[in-house]
Design an enzyme around this catalytic site. Structure first.
Site, PDB file in Angstrom:
ATOM      1  CE  LYS A 196      -1.763   2.886   2.981  1.00 23.73           C
ATOM      2  NZ  LYS A 196      -1.551   4.079   2.137  1.00 23.73           N
ATOM      3  N   GLY A 239       7.235   5.031   8.274  1.00 25.36           N
ATOM      4  CA  GLY A 239       6.350   6.178   8.469  1.00 25.36           C
ATOM      5  C   GLY A 239       6.555   6.752   9.855  1.00 25.36           C
ATOM      6  CB  THR A 273       7.188   7.084  16.227  1.00 31.59           C
ATOM      7  OG1 THR A 273       8.537   7.144  15.752  1.00 31.59           O
ATOM      8  CG2 THR A 273       7.143   6.262  17.498  1.00 31.59           C
ATOM      9  CD  GLU A 317      14.016   1.148   8.748  1.00 27.86           C
ATOM     10  OE1 GLU A 317      14.707   0.163   8.492  1.00 27.86           O
ATOM     11  OE2 GLU A 317      14.410   2.120   9.408  1.00 27.86           O
ATOM     12  CB  CYS A 366      13.302   8.782   8.870  1.00 31.38           C
ATOM     13  SG  CYS A 366      14.153   7.888   7.566  1.00 31.38           S
ATOM     14  CD  GLU A 392      10.364  12.521  12.430  1.00 34.04           C
ATOM     15  OE1 GLU A 392       9.250  12.021  12.693  1.00 34.04           O
ATOM     16  OE2 GLU A 392      11.242  11.907  11.804  1.00 34.04           O
TER      17      GLU A 392
END
Lengths: 486, 512
Positions: free
Chosen positions: B204, B257, B259, B280, B314, B411
């Site tokens: 997806k 994507g 966390t 990840e 990331c 982030e």
């Protein structure tokens, strides 16, 4: 070497068999150093023959010590720190090997025709099996190039430690005449994958495909000096390599007799690392519960493939007493079906032996079989009036003390002996200084795994013979060799 | 980062610089449907969703919107392709490798098309899509093509009368949920090892950026992967994504994507069938610049490290710790760099920074910038949107940042560089590690001892020394702590896509 896979395997299927090339021109007959073609320093040439008709194919520059010295210098320079080869990304080395595989695929027909003419090898086998194996091996090693890992190691004390798996350096590689191109690839592919440079001496009987590869190596884009090819003879060019003080490793495939000389020379000179793939007298053990048809067929191909000129030839067939007579009967039937002749022609199942020396040695061993009391079931002598052809020969009632049961024949001569018990046949199978391969035919899992452990051989085949693939390590116990290829 | 590898002609690198590639004008988007069994399907519900060009804010096209029934169909196909005796299961490992190589060849052939699509869909500069994203995809595919026939188990000497060996078998049907920041690259990072090990896939792609993933479906078919081996279901997270993470016939899920969503996925995996999970996730990556560093190098690396891909990495260097002595000079040079950064049309060859991906991200970044100003950080440059230009934000530098500020903890995923000061090594190690993230870290120093000490002490999956974003197919990548579970790339990824089976056979008597 059997085709792997089944009909439901959609990706690379064996290609259709084309016709061999007519009037194949031999373009490359010189010494290949630094991606250039050189004459021999001595000015000498040697002749290359077609063993099917004993006619000369062409002359090739005869390399000797002076040429080997030039080649080693070139290889050493190409290996210097900071050279294009040393600074190339590992993944790029892999790309070059894949490119070389592409070029071999492109010129498959040329190489197969050349191999058949030079080596007396059946064209169909050369095209489908030898060339197939070359391409796969190149691609297999290409994949390893950027996956050669060292380790970080937790040492005692205030230290940070890691290992690097570095290339050895300049590798001398001496190639035999039975699978000239395949053995050439088996040596250069892993060597180049790991970042070494090489000096290759192909067999004097069969230098042509190796020299053609020189042109492809240049075309693929390998830097000059990474691969160098010096055709010539063992006692001159070969010895120059094994004695050379600036060659870091020597890899040799050939007879045990010469293998010993090479290891000795390595010890006497500079302790260069040595790998050897030598002879064999491989046992093929057939139990009463085996699939008999399958066993007969595998045992047959396992011996007669390429005129018996295989280090892995299953040249001592031990058959369990209850099925012995039937096995012998079917093996004779199978051997008699052969058509001998020009290996380029379709419908020919057996070509010539490689040269006069081998031809005479095989006939001498056949005579010893007759003299020492083995029962000659079929064949037993030469065939045809030109070329080095020998009839497919089967001996039964062979006993372990006969020369044909002890010495490597390297010809189309099949020995069949009888056995009673497991312990007996394990002892007899292991009772040799050789230890290259072995096979056992049985449906019983216990027997199969017992033999896998008990046999002193580098490869043990269960219910098959000659099953080899680029992914599997191959090499000998005892005096069949040192180290592993693939 | 991955530089252009010049051709090697007879051992000499190609001296001529090839002309820069140019994007395709008026590229027609051909693949907008759901890809199952090598065929293109409409969504079961009949629904479609739009995908936008974040640069122009125009709709590119409509895409079939996959939901649970479509995921179910895809899983059925992937299961069938994985059955014992299927074409895919029977294929020699070497042949699997050849197919991956051929896929790499086709990506090379269609490199300009894919780079153009990726730029249209993500807003990333075209030359970066071409030279970095596509380069990574091609090399990763070739790397794993090489592993396919080298996945070895072991023989093991156990006690007593047994023969024991392990098989490293494919896991089965793998779900892959990919992000919008490196859509094609993150897909290849999953697809390559999964297929190399013999698995089948249900993918997806992010709803913001489905185009290149769907295009690769056409290449999968062209190369000759058997039907059902790769299936692609575009759609949204809470619908199609959730259908994958809760599915009882999916054996493993890989997600890249946030966390926040990663946690949901691991929860769903547990609640359903204990499918294996690799994640990840995000990072708040420390970039430590010591006084003895090569200052120019450190400034440039820290700059690229945070601003690359519009800050949407990331691995973004979003906490720059600079040793006191060089702090003012470092800030000064960083501001110079940030001011020079060219923001504009991603199809322009000079552009270094394009738009942010969508309004939601854009708003979040500006909100965090405001928090920086409010909480007392010093705004050195930027700090606002580029007016009348949609989703573009000025490269922003904050100095005098302290660890308790939101911009030092959360982030940002935008072009915002927070720079802080440190005095001692022990102090910066503590501060660098005091985060629940742990994806990457970088250290700039010439001192061997300091470099290796920091490399050991930092709780990060990757530690870069005197470089940034040095990512290569051969080296494993993944996070400590809440930056992820498991590793992608390198040999290590193989462990995430194989299931170990131990076979133990009794013998009648002990063998050596």
């Amino acid at each position: 070497m059997k085709k792997q896979g089944s009909d439901s395997n959609p990706a690379p299927v064996l290609p259709a068999l084309p016709e061999p090339l007519r009037d194949l021109k031999i373009k490359y007959t010189k010494i290949f150093i630094n991606n250039e073609w050189h004459d021999a320093v001595s000015g000498k040439k040697f002749e290359v023959f077609n063993p099917a008709n004993e006619e000369k194919i062409c002359d090739v520059e005869e390399g000797d010590k002076a040429d080997v010295d030039k080649a080693v210098k070139a290889a050493r320079k190409a290996f210097e720190l900071g050279s294009p080869w040393r600074t190339m990304d590992a993944s790029e080395r892999g790309r070059l090997l894949n490119k070389l595989a592409d070029l071999v695929e492109r010129d498959r027909l040329i190489l197969a025709t050349m191999e058949a003419i030079d080596g007396g090898k059946l064209f169909s086998t050369a095209y489908l099996m030898d060339l197939g194996a070359c391409i796969k091996t190149l691609r297999y090693c290409a994949g390893w190039a950027d996956k050669i890992h060292g380790r970080t190691v937790p040492m005692d004390g205030n230290f940070f430690t890691f290992t690097r798996h570095e290339p050895i350096g300049v590798c001398g590689q001496i190639i035999p005449w039975n699978f000239p191109l395949v053995m050439f690839i088996w040596k250069i592919a892993p060597a180049l994958c790991c970042g070494n440079t090489v000096v290759v001496k192909p067999a004097e009987q069969t230098p042509l495909t190796a020299l053609y590869m020189g042109s492809l190596i240049k075309e693929a884009g390998f830097p000059p000096g990474v691969v160098n090819i010096v055709p010539g003879f063992g006692p001159t060019a070969g010895a120059a390599i094994s004695h050379h003080m600036d060659v870091d490793k020597v890899a040799f495939t050939g007879s045990t007799e010469v293998g010993k000389l090479i290891k000795e020379a390595a010890g006497k000179s500079n302790l260069k690392r040595v790998t050897l793939e030598l002879g064999g007298k491989s046992p093929n053990i057939i139990f009463a519960d085996a699939d008999l048809d399958s066993a007969v067929e595998f045992a047959h191909i396992g011996l007669f493939y390429h005129q018996g000129q295989c280090c892995i030839a299953g040249s001592r067939i031990f058959v369990e007493e209850p099925i012995y007579d039937e096995f012998v009967r079917r093996s004779i039937e199978r051997a008699k079906k052969y058509t001998l002749g020009n290996p380029l022609l379709p419908g020919v199942q057996q070509g010539p032996q490689i040269d006069k020396e081998q031809f005479q040695k095989i006939l001498e061993l056949i005579e010893s079989g007759k003299k020492e009391g083995a029962k000659l079931e079929c064949g037993g002598g030469p065939w045809g009036d030109k070329g080095y052809f020998i009839q497919p020969t089967v001996f039964s009632n062979v006993t372990d003390d006969m020369r044909i049961a002890k010495e490597e024949i390297f010809g189309p001569v099949q020995q069949i002996m009888k056995f009673k018990t497991i312990d007996e046949v394990i002892k007899r199978a292991n009772n040799t200084t050789y230890g290259l391969a072995a096979a056992v035919f049985t449906k019983d899992i216990d027997k199969a795994l017992t033999f896998a452990a008990a046999l002193q051989a580098g490869t043990v085949w269960v219910n098959c013979y000659s099953a080899m693939s680029a992914q599997c390590p191959f090499g000998g116990f005892k005096m069949s060799g040192n180290g592993r290829e693939m | 980062m991955a530089a252009l590898n010049g051709a090697v002609e007879n051992g000499q690198p190609d001296k001529k610089v090839p002309p820069l590639p140019r994007p395709l004008r008026s590229l027609e988007v051909k693949y907008t449907k759901i890809f199952i069994n090598n065929e293109w399907h409409e969504s079961t519900s009949g629904k479609k969703f739009p995908t936008y060009n974040p640069s122009t804010l125009e709709k590119i096209c409509d895409i079939e919107e996959g939901d649970k029934p479509d995921v179910d169909n895809a899983v059925e196909a992937a299961k069938a392709a994985f059955q014992r005796g299927s074409q895919w299961r029977q294929m020699d490992a070497l042949s699997r490798g050849r197919l991956l190589h051929k896929l790499a060849d086709l990506l090379e052939r269609d490199r300009v098309i894919l780079a153009t699509l990726e730029t249209m869909d993500t807003g990333k500069p075209f030359l970066q899509a071409y030279f970095i994203d596509l380069e990574g995809c091609i090399k990763t595919l070739r790397y794993y093509a090489g592993w396919a026939d080298k996945i070895q188990g072991r023989t093991i000497p156990v006690d007593e009368n047994f023969v024991c060996f392990t098989r490293h078998e494919p896991m089965g049907v793998c779900g892959a949920i990919t992000p919008w920041n490196f859509p094609l690259l993150m897909l290849v990072w999953k697809m390559a090892p999964a297929l190399c090990c013999g698995n089948t896939l249900v993918i997806k792609p992010a709803e913001q950026t489905p185009l290149t993933s769907l295009y690769i479906g056409s290449l999968i078919k062209e190369v000759g992967f058997p039907p059902g081996v790769v299936n692609i279901v575009p759609g949204y997270g809470p619908t199609a994504g959730a259908a994958i993470s809760t599915h009882h016939s999916i054996d493993k899920i890989a997600f890249t994507g946030s966390t926040k969503v990663g946690k949901l996925i691991k929860e769903a995996a547990s609640k359903s069938n204990l499918k294996r999970v690799t994640l990840e996730l995000g990072g708040k990556n420390p970039c430590i610049v010591c006084a003895d560093a090569d200052l120019d190098l450190a400034v440039e690396c820290a700059h690229q490290g945070v601003f690359f891909n519009q800050g949407q990495c990331c691995t973004a260097a979003s906490r720059v710790f600079v040793e006191e002595q060089i702090y003012p000079e470092f800030v000064k040079r960083s501001v110079e760099y940030a001011k020079k950064r060219l923001v504009g049309d991603p199809f322009d060859a000079r552009t270094e920074q394009g738009p942010q991906i969508d309004q939601k991200q854009f708003d979040k970044i500006l909100e965090l910038i405001e928090s920086g100003k409010k909480e007392g950080a010093k705004l050195e440059c930027g700090g606002l949107a580029i007016e009348d230009r949609g989703l573009f934000i000025k490269p922003t530098v904050f100095s005098e940042v302290t660890d308790n500020m939101r911009i030092a903890k959360e982030e940002i995923f935008g072009p915002v560089q927070p720079i802080m000061k440190f005095k001692s090594l022990e102090e910066v190690i503590k501060r660098a590690n005091s985060t629940e993230y742990g994806l990457t870290a970088a250290v700039f120093t010439k001192n061997l001892d300091r470099a290796l000490t920091l490399a050991s002490a930092l709780q990060s999956g990757t530690v870069w020394i005197n470089c940034y974003n040095a990512l290569y197919a051969q080296a494993p990548f993944g996070g400590f702590k809440m930056s992820g579970n498991g590793r992608e790339l390198g040999e290590y990824a193989l462990a995430e896509y194989t299931e170990v089976k131990t076979v133990t056979i009794k013998l009648s008597q002990k063998s050596p």
